[in-house]
Design a protein around this motif. Structure first.
Motif, short mmCIF file in Angstrom:
data_model
loop_
_atom_site.label_atom_id
_atom_site.label_comp_id
_atom_site.label_asym_id
_atom_site.label_seq_id
_atom_site.Cartn_x
_atom_site.Cartn_y
_atom_site.Cartn_z
N MET A 1 0.84 -1.21 0.00
CA MET A 1 0.00 0.00 0.00
C MET A 1 0.88 1.25 0.00
O MET A 1 1.86 1.34 0.73
CB MET A 1 -0.91 0.01 1.24
N THR A 2 0.54 2.19 -0.85
CA THR A 2 1.31 3.42 -0.96
C THR A 2 1.18 4.25 0.32
O THR A 2 0.09 4.38 0.88
CB THR A 2 0.83 4.25 -2.15
N ALA A 3 2.28 4.81 0.78
CA ALA A 3 2.25 5.64 1.99
C ALA A 3 1.43 6.89 1.72
O ALA A 3 1.47 7.47 0.62
CB ALA A 3 3.67 6.01 2.40
N LEU A 4 0.69 7.32 2.74
CA LEU A 4 -0.11 8.53 2.61
C LEU A 4 0.79 9.76 2.56
O LEU A 4 1.88 9.77 3.15
CB LEU A 4 -1.07 8.66 3.79
N PRO A 5 0.35 10.80 1.89
CA PRO A 5 1.12 12.05 1.91
C PRO A 5 1.23 12.56 3.35
O PRO A 5 0.40 12.28 4.20
CB PRO A 5 0.28 13.00 1.05
N SER A 6 2.28 13.33 3.61
CA SER A 6 2.45 13.91 4.94
C SER A 6 1.39 14.97 5.19
O SER A 6 0.81 15.53 4.24
CB SER A 6 3.83 14.55 5.05
N PRO A 7 1.09 15.29 6.45
CA PRO A 7 0.13 16.36 6.75
C PRO A 7 0.49 17.67 6.06
O PRO A 7 -0.41 18.38 5.58
CB PRO A 7 0.19 16.48 8.27
N ASP A 8 1.79 18.01 6.00
CA ASP A 8 2.20 19.26 5.34
C ASP A 8 1.90 19.20 3.84
O ASP A 8 1.49 20.21 3.24
CB ASP A 8 3.70 19.50 5.55
N HIS A 9 2.10 18.04 3.24
CA HIS A 9 1.80 17.86 1.81
C HIS A 9 0.31 17.99 1.55
O HIS A 9 -0.13 18.66 0.60
CB HIS A 9 2.32 16.49 1.36
N ILE A 10 -0.49 17.36 2.41
CA ILE A 10 -1.96 17.46 2.28
C ILE A 10 -2.41 18.91 2.42
O ILE A 10 -3.20 19.42 1.62
CB ILE A 10 -2.66 16.58 3.32
N LEU A 11 -1.89 19.60 3.44
CA LEU A 11 -2.28 20.99 3.67
C LEU A 11 -1.91 21.86 2.47
O LEU A 11 -2.73 22.68 2.02
CB LEU A 11 -1.60 21.52 4.93
N LEU A 24 -8.31 24.94 7.85
CA LEU A 24 -8.12 25.09 9.29
C LEU A 24 -7.23 23.96 9.79
O LEU A 24 -7.47 22.79 9.49
CB LEU A 24 -9.47 25.05 10.01
N THR A 25 -6.23 24.33 10.59
CA THR A 25 -5.33 23.32 11.15
C THR A 25 -5.10 23.48 12.65
O THR A 25 -4.79 22.50 13.33
CB THR A 25 -3.97 23.34 10.43
N ASP A 26 -5.20 24.68 13.17
CA ASP A 26 -4.97 24.90 14.60
C ASP A 26 -6.01 24.15 15.42
O ASP A 26 -7.20 24.13 15.07
CB ASP A 26 -5.03 26.38 14.94
N ALA A 27 -5.58 23.56 16.52
CA ALA A 27 -6.48 22.74 17.34
C ALA A 27 -7.71 23.52 17.80
O ALA A 27 -8.83 23.00 17.81
CB ALA A 27 -5.72 22.20 18.54
N ALA A 28 -7.50 24.79 18.17
CA ALA A 28 -8.63 25.60 18.64
C ALA A 28 -9.66 25.82 17.53
O ALA A 28 -10.87 25.89 17.79
CB ALA A 28 -8.13 26.94 19.16
N ASP A 29 -9.18 25.91 16.29
CA ASP A 29 -10.07 26.16 15.16
C ASP A 29 -10.79 24.89 14.70
O ASP A 29 -11.91 24.94 14.19
CB ASP A 29 -9.30 26.74 13.97
N SER A 45 -7.72 15.34 12.45
CA SER A 45 -7.66 15.56 11.01
C SER A 45 -6.46 16.44 10.69
O SER A 45 -6.17 17.39 11.44
CB SER A 45 -8.94 16.23 10.51
N PRO A 46 -5.75 16.16 9.59
CA PRO A 46 -4.63 17.03 9.22
C PRO A 46 -5.10 18.41 8.79
O PRO A 46 -4.35 19.38 8.93
CB PRO A 46 -3.97 16.28 8.06
N VAL A 47 -6.35 18.50 8.30
CA VAL A 47 -6.87 19.79 7.87
C VAL A 47 -8.39 19.70 7.70
O VAL A 47 -8.92 18.70 7.24
CB VAL A 47 -6.23 20.24 6.53
N VAL A 48 -9.07 20.76 8.14
CA VAL A 48 -10.50 20.92 7.86
C VAL A 48 -10.61 21.86 6.68
O VAL A 48 -10.14 23.01 6.74
CB VAL A 48 -11.26 21.48 9.07
N VAL A 49 -11.20 21.39 5.59
CA VAL A 49 -11.29 22.15 4.35
C VAL A 49 -12.68 22.75 4.22
O VAL A 49 -13.69 22.06 4.42
CB VAL A 49 -10.98 21.25 3.13
N VAL A 94 -11.33 16.53 6.63
CA VAL A 94 -12.73 16.89 6.84
C VAL A 94 -13.11 17.95 5.82
O VAL A 94 -12.43 18.98 5.69
CB VAL A 94 -12.97 17.42 8.27
N ILE A 95 -14.18 17.70 5.08
CA ILE A 95 -14.72 18.71 4.17
C ILE A 95 -16.03 19.21 4.75
O ILE A 95 -17.03 18.48 4.78
CB ILE A 95 -14.95 18.14 2.75
N ASN A 96 -16.03 20.42 5.25
CA ASN A 96 -17.24 21.04 5.80
C ASN A 96 -17.79 22.04 4.80
O ASN A 96 -17.05 22.87 4.26
CB ASN A 96 -16.92 21.72 7.14
N LEU A 97 -19.11 21.97 4.56
CA LEU A 97 -19.72 22.74 3.48
C LEU A 97 -20.38 24.04 3.93
O LEU A 97 -21.19 24.61 3.20
CB LEU A 97 -20.74 21.87 2.74
#
Length: 482
Positions: A1-11, A24-29, A45-49, A94-97
């Protein structure tokens, strides 16, 4: 299985698609996006989009699909089943609409409204009202829940008796598929027999097959008159009989018929603090009844009085308070709609959302109540729901002298299993309108046939062969059945 991209790469990839302000990436956000409504499920989640267009959702999904990154779609995050937040692996985007919140069109001749998925239910209802139309879905979380989530869970609410679930209120849909392709049927047609009606695949799928980005909804004429009463009844059986009489006398004007137990009323009045019971004496069982029609107010009130008089003569009705004004009606409805939040604030309720045939509802309530009270006699039996469609929110609540953690730790699974089993034995469902999410996922192996599970997995594999969209939700087990 291919390794997942790093959180920085995803962001970096997400920022390229939606911009830095849409990530959004900060824990408070991100806290409110990775924690469920009841705070029972919490993930990472590495990022909320926060995409603003269907094109951005499509691009995000295409990138995630190409790089094997799982995605959790999210609307207002009011789910009670843990189906709208990521797990704790920290791999899912996370994709929030919420930014996709525009009413795109209202057609008062076709009686339709086209909205983006992030429009709140309250916003949709208000837009319809501005055009002198009614969008009839009505649930307690309408200020927060979004149309996309309402469709993804096939939301019901208090007006299902007359208008149906969300499946009955949608005519067309736009959906981004797991690989980024866009399916669209935003045509507002009431008749279209050109093959499979694909939109219904995504209603009730809880974001496991695609991300709903827009929908064409049915609108109704605004009722000219309403009549509301808060009625004490002898028993759930008497309530069922009163509902039959109301339908006989008022026909489709019967819009809502909500059952409320005495512990449910006690709890919500304590929670509200500034509201008194509509009835002078305490009763074991009550129903909130609403009639609406295009007729004049006087005629509708006369029909309501006829229903009450018939119920009194037959011994079904013990007392009643009829709303004398719009303010009275709002107070009655506030009592009903705040029951859920009152439980959340108090803590320690076992939320069973079941449905049984209407003819079996009284026996189910009686049997389930007796079995639970035999386990824990001081349990407060918070029972309420949409009696007209057989949906019972059967929520045993901790005794006042026990902590929520102690009560739930001992009884959550035994009581849930007991109630679900009794509902199933009555040819009912273990989830009437809350969905499956994570909380009920593994129970499906007991209550769905192997054929049903295999068919659902076949649909999932066909649309999402990599199992990247809301993985681990709805379908039981880590792997599909063989």
């Amino acid at each position: 299985m291919t390794a997942l991209p790093s959180p920085d790469h995803i962001l970096a990839a997400m920022q390229d698609i939606v911009g830095a302000s849409g990530c959004l990436t900060d824990a408070a956000d991100t806290e409110s996006y990775v924690t469920d409504y009841r705070r029972l499920y919490r993930g990472k989640s590495p990022v909320v989009v926060l995409p603003a267009t269907t094109e951005q959702v499509s691009a995000v999904m295409a990138w995630c699909y190409a790089h094997d990154v799982p995605v959790v779609p999210q609307g207002g995050n009011t789910s009670l089943m843990g189906g709208a937040v990521p797990d704790d692996s920290g791999t899912a985007v996370v994709i929030n609409l919420r930014r996709m919140n525009r009413v795109l069109a209202i057609d008062t001749i076709n009686d339709t409204m086209t909205v983006q998925a992030g429009v709140t239910l309250a916003g949709a209802r208000a837009a319809a009202e501005e055009s002198r139309r009614l969008f009839p879905l009505r649930i307690g979380s309408e200020g927060s829940c979004q149309i996309g989530g309402n469709l993804s869970t096939n939301a019901g609410g208090t007006a299902v008796l007359r208008y149906g679930n969300m499946r009955d209120l949608v005519l067309g849909m736009e959906v981004v598929l797991p690989d980024g392709r866009v399916f669209s049927s935003l045509r507002g047609l009431r008749k279209d027999n050109t093959g499979y009606d694909l939109k219904h695949l995504f209603v009730g799928a809880e974001g496991t097959l695609g991300i709903i980005t827009a929908a064409v909804l049915k609108l109704m004429p605004q009722p000219r008159a309403s009549a509301v009463a808060f009625i004490a009844v002898e028993s759930p059986d008497a309530a069922v009989k009163l509902l039959g009489e109301a339908r006989q006398l008022a026909g489709p004007a019967v819009t809502a018929f909500e059952l409320i137990s005495a512990p449910a009323l006690d709890l919500v009045l304590e929670y509200l603090g500034d509201t008194a019971s509509p009835l002078p004496e305490r009763h074991d069982w009550m129903v909130l009844v609403e009639l609406t029609s295009g007729a004049d107010e006087e005629a509708l009130n006369a029909t309501l009085m006829q229903i009450l008089e018939s119920g009194l003569e037959r011994g079904w009705v013990k007392d009643a308070a009829v709303a004398a004004s719009g303010a009275d009606a709002q107070t009655f409805w506030r009592i009903r709609e705040e029951i859920s939040d009152a439980q959340t604030r108090t803590g320690g309720s076992i939320k069973c959302d079941v449905s049984v045939p209407l003819s079996r509802i009284a026996e189910f309530i009686g049997n389930a109540s007796a079995r639970v009270l035999a386990l824990e006699p001081a349990t407060r039996m918070v029972i309420y729901g949409h009696m007209g469609d057989g949906n019972v929110h059967f929520n045993p609540l901790r005794p006042k002298d026990r902590s929520a953690a102690d009560f739930l730790g001992q009884w959550y699974k035994p009581v849930s299993d007991l109630v679900d089993g009794l509902a199933h034995a009555e040819n009912g469902s273990i989830s009437a309108e809350h969905g499956i999410g994570v909380a009920k996922r593994d129970d499906l192996r007991q209550y769905k046939s192997q054929v049903e599970l295999e068919l659902m997995w076949q649909v999932k594999r066909a649309l999402d062969p990599k199992n990247l969209l809301n993985p681990g939700r709805v379908l039981p087990g880590l792997d599909s059945p063989k």
